[in-house]
Design an enzyme around this catalytic site. Structure first.
Site, PDB file in Angstrom:
ATOM      1  N   CYS A 135       0.809  -1.082  -0.030  1.00  0.00           N
ATOM      2  CA  CYS A 135       0.037   0.060  -0.070  1.00  0.00           C
ATOM      3  C   CYS A 135       0.943   1.310  -0.152  1.00  0.00           C
ATOM      4  O   CYS A 135       1.952   1.407   0.687  1.00  0.00           O
ATOM      5  CB  CYS A 135      -0.821   0.084   1.374  1.00  0.00           C
ATOM      6  SG  CYS A 135      -1.676  -1.351   1.631  1.00  0.00           S
ATOM      7  N   CYS A 136       0.431   2.229  -0.562  1.00  0.00           N
ATOM      8  CA  CYS A 136       0.860   3.721  -0.432  1.00  0.00           C
ATOM      9  C   CYS A 136       2.500   3.692  -0.976  1.00  0.00           C
ATOM     10  O   CYS A 136       2.592   3.247  -2.220  1.00  0.00           O
ATOM     11  CB  CYS A 136       0.786   3.952   0.981  1.00  0.00           C
ATOM     12  SG  CYS A 136       1.033   5.950   1.364  1.00  0.00           S
ATOM     13  N   ILE A 137       3.262   3.917  -0.227  1.00  0.00           N
ATOM     14  CA  ILE A 137       4.776   4.004  -0.558  1.00  0.00           C
ATOM     15  C   ILE A 137       5.367   2.860  -0.768  1.00  0.00           C
ATOM     16  O   ILE A 137       6.509   2.802  -1.118  1.00  0.00           O
ATOM     17  CB  ILE A 137       5.342   5.192   0.218  1.00  0.00           C
ATOM     18  CG1 ILE A 137       6.821   5.516  -0.229  1.00  0.00           C
ATOM     19  CG2 ILE A 137       5.478   4.700   1.687  1.00  0.00           C
ATOM     20  CD1 ILE A 137       6.670   6.417  -1.684  1.00  0.00           C
TER      21      ILE A 137
END
Length: 224
Positions: A135-137
């Site tokens: 997820c995300c970074i």
């Protein structure tokens, strides 16, 4: 049979650890799917500690494993003890801890190195053809460890909604294929069994982030 999923945390708090809402969303969606979850974190010092009221570093020192235990309600294991054969899939929520504690991306960007236990675990899951969700970074870890993979961190054009879009350009420079994807969706790299979603790389209502992580969990379990 219930799917067994390992979740790697990087501390507690968006600016120096795991993004708490993302971790919670991962755990809720895994619970709803009937998965058995075990959480892990490196037993090492954080890069630094950030006062989340001010967004500024302090002089404190904190341990990644101990901080991750706050999210895990105490039930977290040293990442060095993770046995890949005991799990069907691996998921990593985001937060700046990924870029500061699980790697040094926050300092070195595309020239970063990955924390050795994290790199070892990702490579082992990949070699065993077991799915990875990030997820995300967190997809920066896949970009470094799995050259040429397909990932998303959302969109590649910066805007008020997508303030971190420059990350996509850095990932492309690392030889990855970045796929523009909306926040409530996830991208599946079938060849590498890698599922990614932008989460809080997007300035979106929290339920959109929650929904995107739900798609990531569903698709990751489908590959397991």
């Amino acid at each position: 049979m219930a799917k067994r999923v390992a979740v790697i945390l990087s501390g507690c708090g968006v600016y120096d650890g795991t993004e708490i809402h993302e971790a919670s969303a991962v755990l809720v969606h895994l619970s709803r799917a009937g998965a058995k979850v075990q959480m892990f974190a490196p037993n090492a010092d954080q890069m630094h500690v950030v006062n989340h009221c001010e967004g500024k570093p302090t002089e404190e020192k904190r341990n990644i494993l101990q901080e991750s235990a706050r999210i895990a309600r105490g039930e977290v294991t040293d990442l060095a003890k993770l046995d890949v054969s005991a799990f069907d899939a691996l998921i990593l929520p985001g937060g700046f801890g990924v870029a500061k504690n699980l790697s040094d991306w926050g300092v070195k960007n595309k020239d970063c190195t990955i924390q050795p236990d994290v790199e070892k675990v990702i490579k082992a899951f990949h070699k065993a053809k077991k799915p990875l969700g990030m997820c995300c970074i967190a997809p920066i870890l896949a970009a470094k460890v799995l050259p040429g993979c397909e990932i998303t961190v959302g969109q590649d054009k910066e805007s008020e909604k997508w303030p971190y879009a420059q990350t996509a350009a850095a990932l492309k420079e690392m030889g990855c294929k970045h796929i523009n994807t909306e926040v409530d969706k996830a991208h599946v790299d079938v060849k590498n069994k890698l599922v990614t979603t932008s989460a809080f790389m997007c300035k979106a209502p929290i339920h959109n982030v929650f929904d995107g992580i739900g798609v990531l969990v569903k698709e990751t379990l489908k590959l397991a």
